[in-house]
Design a protein around this motif. Structure first.
Motif, short mmCIF file in Angstrom:
data_model
loop_
_atom_site.label_atom_id
_atom_site.label_comp_id
_atom_site.label_asym_id
_atom_site.label_seq_id
_atom_site.Cartn_x
_atom_site.Cartn_y
_atom_site.Cartn_z
N GLY A 24 0.82 -1.21 0.00
CA GLY A 24 0.00 0.00 0.00
C GLY A 24 0.85 1.25 0.00
O GLY A 24 0.36 2.32 0.36
N VAL A 25 2.11 1.11 -0.42
CA VAL A 25 3.06 2.21 -0.33
C VAL A 25 3.43 2.71 -1.73
O VAL A 25 3.26 3.88 -2.06
CB VAL A 25 4.33 1.74 0.42
N LEU A 26 3.96 1.79 -2.55
CA LEU A 26 4.35 2.14 -3.92
C LEU A 26 3.19 1.78 -4.85
O LEU A 26 2.28 1.03 -4.46
CB LEU A 26 5.59 1.33 -4.31
N PRO A 27 3.20 2.26 -6.08
CA PRO A 27 2.17 1.83 -7.03
C PRO A 27 2.11 0.30 -7.06
O PRO A 27 3.15 -0.37 -7.02
CB PRO A 27 2.65 2.41 -8.36
N PRO A 28 0.89 -0.29 -7.07
CA PRO A 28 0.74 -1.75 -6.95
C PRO A 28 1.60 -2.55 -7.91
O PRO A 28 2.11 -3.61 -7.54
CB PRO A 28 -0.75 -1.96 -7.22
N GLU A 29 1.78 -2.06 -9.14
CA GLU A 29 2.63 -2.77 -10.10
C GLU A 29 4.03 -2.99 -9.54
O GLU A 29 4.63 -4.05 -9.71
CB GLU A 29 2.77 -1.95 -11.39
N GLN A 30 4.56 -1.97 -8.88
CA GLN A 30 5.92 -2.09 -8.31
C GLN A 30 5.94 -3.06 -7.14
O GLN A 30 6.90 -3.80 -6.93
CB GLN A 30 6.42 -0.71 -7.86
N GLU A 31 4.87 -3.07 -6.37
CA GLU A 31 4.81 -4.00 -5.23
C GLU A 31 4.69 -5.44 -5.75
O GLU A 31 5.25 -6.37 -5.16
CB GLU A 31 3.67 -3.62 -4.29
N LEU A 32 3.97 -5.60 -6.87
CA LEU A 32 3.85 -6.93 -7.49
C LEU A 32 5.23 -7.43 -7.92
O LEU A 32 5.59 -8.59 -7.68
CB LEU A 32 2.90 -6.85 -8.69
N VAL A 33 6.02 -6.55 -8.53
CA VAL A 33 7.38 -6.94 -8.95
C VAL A 33 8.20 -7.38 -7.73
O VAL A 33 8.95 -8.36 -7.78
CB VAL A 33 8.06 -5.76 -9.69
N CYS A 34 8.02 -6.69 -6.62
CA CYS A 34 8.75 -7.06 -5.38
C CYS A 34 8.30 -8.44 -4.91
O CYS A 34 9.14 -9.26 -4.49
CB CYS A 34 8.50 -6.03 -4.28
N MET A 35 7.00 -8.71 -4.96
CA MET A 35 6.51 -10.02 -4.53
C MET A 35 7.08 -11.11 -5.45
O MET A 35 7.47 -12.19 -4.99
CB MET A 35 4.98 -10.05 -4.55
N GLN A 36 7.12 -10.82 -6.73
CA GLN A 36 7.66 -11.82 -7.68
C GLN A 36 9.15 -12.05 -7.40
O GLN A 36 9.63 -13.18 -7.44
CB GLN A 36 7.43 -11.36 -9.12
N ALA A 37 9.85 -10.98 -7.07
CA ALA A 37 11.28 -11.12 -6.76
C ALA A 37 11.48 -11.93 -5.48
O ALA A 37 12.40 -12.75 -5.39
CB ALA A 37 11.92 -9.73 -6.61
N LEU A 38 10.62 -11.72 -4.50
CA LEU A 38 10.73 -12.52 -3.26
C LEU A 38 10.46 -13.99 -3.54
O LEU A 38 11.15 -14.87 -3.03
CB LEU A 38 9.71 -12.01 -2.21
N ALA A 39 9.44 -14.24 -4.38
CA ALA A 39 9.10 -15.63 -4.71
C ALA A 39 10.28 -16.31 -5.42
O ALA A 39 10.58 -17.47 -5.17
CB ALA A 39 7.85 -15.68 -5.58
N ALA A 40 10.95 -15.55 -6.28
CA ALA A 40 12.08 -16.13 -7.01
C ALA A 40 13.28 -16.33 -6.07
O ALA A 40 14.02 -17.31 -6.19
CB ALA A 40 12.48 -15.21 -8.16
N ALA A 41 13.45 -15.43 -5.12
CA ALA A 41 14.61 -15.52 -4.23
C ALA A 41 14.42 -16.58 -3.14
O ALA A 41 15.39 -17.15 -2.65
CB ALA A 41 14.87 -14.16 -3.58
N PHE A 42 13.17 -16.82 -2.76
CA PHE A 42 12.88 -17.78 -1.67
C PHE A 42 11.83 -18.78 -2.15
O PHE A 42 10.69 -18.78 -1.66
CB PHE A 42 12.39 -17.04 -0.42
N PRO A 43 12.19 -19.65 -3.10
CA PRO A 43 11.18 -20.52 -3.70
C PRO A 43 10.47 -21.38 -2.65
O PRO A 43 11.11 -21.92 -1.75
CB PRO A 43 11.98 -21.41 -4.67
N GLY A 44 9.16 -21.44 -2.77
CA GLY A 44 8.36 -22.32 -1.89
C GLY A 44 8.06 -21.73 -0.52
O GLY A 44 7.31 -22.33 0.25
N LYS A 45 8.63 -20.57 -0.18
CA LYS A 45 8.36 -19.99 1.14
C LYS A 45 7.05 -19.20 1.12
O LYS A 45 6.78 -18.48 0.16
CB LYS A 45 9.50 -19.04 1.57
N PRO A 46 6.26 -19.32 2.17
CA PRO A 46 4.99 -18.58 2.20
C PRO A 46 5.19 -17.06 2.14
O PRO A 46 6.05 -16.53 2.83
CB PRO A 46 4.37 -18.98 3.54
N LEU A 47 4.37 -16.40 1.32
CA LEU A 47 4.45 -14.93 1.14
C LEU A 47 3.09 -14.30 1.40
O LEU A 47 2.06 -14.87 1.03
CB LEU A 47 4.83 -14.58 -0.30
#
Ligand code: GKR
Ligand code: MG
Length: 424
Positions: free
Chosen positions: A195-218
């Motif tokens: 709820g801080v940056l434009p949602p598209e940018q937050e989505l990219v961050c979530m995708q980056a977390l998923a790639a960096a920590f595969p299988g971990k709950p987000l």
């Protein structure tokens, strides 16, 4: 055994420039520390809000507790009821992202603050760890998630040096923050304060977390800052990535519509904060996971009741957090360890605490593989470092902050900032 002394100490501790839907954290966060002592020398500890409205209530209650039987929780209830009844409600006060600061929660938060300290005293008197006095442990280790924040590198107006975390305003910096959290504390799941940056940018961050920590709950928590159409669109793109979707929209009706549209499991600490809202949520089939917080749900026993209600209605349970110290963390861990249905890693702001800013003797508590492991010492199992408490109290007196206001703080950086929600 009788209560012989009731001490309430407002404190302020350094808090990093963390961003959220409402603005940005101020350089100091406020809490209050409660120390009870019985006529037999047994202590009881508590930690709660430190804003001016809460302190006024707690100070009004304080003297009426002296002489009471520490096991008499109904007696506490009556005294709290009388105090709250005699205190005018300050309409419009309270901070939106700290549900407990809302004056409608006056009874629950005041009762909770002293209930924890009394339960701690009872357990110490009996020689039992608090969790065992709460009905016994269903787990020894309570898992917490890594609470990730977008943040600035420095406060605009702090009177102390910059924190070592640095800036986090893009996916690269956020993944680095997550790695540090994992290295230091061993967390196995992640929550992004959105709820801080434009949602598209937050989505990219979530995708980056998923790639960096595969299988971990987000999880992502935009704190009601996304409109329903935005939340639906983002929800569709977050399918497969999320353990749960926390408070993207501001109302129960929107959350229910979002669940119908996406089928995603929704969690909340915003639209279900009491039993009346719990009932409305069940009727609306809005959120599937309730984030408890004993500080405003009315204490540890009410948290156990909430857990039972979640079980009955087939809802999941996890735990919400605001900036806090170790006494709150231990109270959270003890009650979480007593509740079978609390099956998600809990939230905590504790990793953001400067290690020099703890009031527990021996310093900051440690996570083991992302969990707080409960020992066998009586009660909460810790003592107060009086020198540290005195220092944080002096910090409170000096810092000038008396109620949290993340929006006003944000306007120091961006004078035109409105804080309007939902913003995206
Ligand atoms: O500390 O910035 C913050 C959080 O946004 C906090 O105020 C929220 O109450 O952590 C909270 C949440 O889960 O909504
Ligand atoms: Mg939340």
């Amino acid at each position: 055994m009788k209560l012989a002394a009731v001490k309430l100490t407002p404190i302020a501790f350094r808090d990093p420039p963390l961003l959220n839907a409402a603005g940005i954290h101020e350089p100091y966060a406020l809490r209050s520390i409660i120390e009870l002592e019985s006529d037999t020398g047994v202590i009881g500890l508590g930690e709660s809000y430190g804003d001016a409205a809460f302190l006024r209530l707690a100070q009004a209650l304080q003297a009426s507790l002296v002489g009471m039987d520490p096991f008499d929780l109904n007696g506490l209830r009556e005294r709290v009821r009388a105090t709250v009844g005699a205190t005018p409600v300050e309409a419009g006060s309270g901070f939106v992202l700290a549900p407990g600061t809302d004056p409608v929660k006056n009874f629950q938060k005041l009762y909770a603050a002293f209930e924890v300290a009394l339960l701690d005293m009872q357990a110490r008197h009996l020689g039992l760890p608090l969790v065992d006095w709460l009905g016994g442990r269903v787990r020894d280790a309570v898992p917490f998630s890594a609470y990730l924040f977008f943040k600035y590198a420095r406060h605009i107006d702090a009177d102390y040096a910059d924190d070592a975390w640095g800036e986090a305003l893009d996916a690269y910096q956020l993944v680095a923050q997550a790695r540090t959290m994992v290295q230091r504390h061993g967390f196995g799941s992640f929550k992004l304060k959105g709820g801080v940056l434009p949602p598209e940018q937050e989505l990219v961050c979530m995708q980056a977390l998923a790639a960096a920590f595969p299988g971990k709950p987000l999880r992502i928590d935009p704190n009601g800052n996304w409109s329903l159409p935005t939340a639906v669109a983002m929800g569709q793109r977050l399918q497969g990535l999320l353990e749960y979707y926390e408070d993207p929209c501001p109302t129960l009706a929107d959350m229910a519509a979002l669940h119908r549209a996406t089928g995603l499991p929704l969690a909340t600490n915003m639209v279900v904060t009491d039993m009346a809202q719990f009932r409305a949520n069940v009727a609306a089939q809005g959120c599937q996971i309730i984030l408890s917080d004993h500080h405003y749900w009315g204490g540890l026993r009410e948290t156990q009741l909430l857990a039972r209600m979640c079980e009955v209605f087939g809802l999941g349970l996890s735990m919400h957090s605001n900036s806090h110290l170790g006494i709150s963390l231990l109270a959270m861990a003890h009650v979480a360890a007593s509740v079978p249905v609390l099956s998600y890693a809990c939230d905590t702001h504790y990793p953001w605490l400067d290690p020099d800013e703890e009031v527990i003797r021996g310093g900051q508590l440690r996570f083991h593989d992302g969990s707080i492991v409960l020992g066998h010492a009586p009660g909460l199992g810790v003592e107060i470092d009086q020198a540290a408490l005195a220092r944080l109290h002096r910090q409170y007196l000096a810092c000038g902050i008396r109620s949290r206001d993340d929006a006003a703080q944000m306007r120091k950086y961006h004078p035109g900032w409105s804080g309007r929600a939902p913003r995206f």
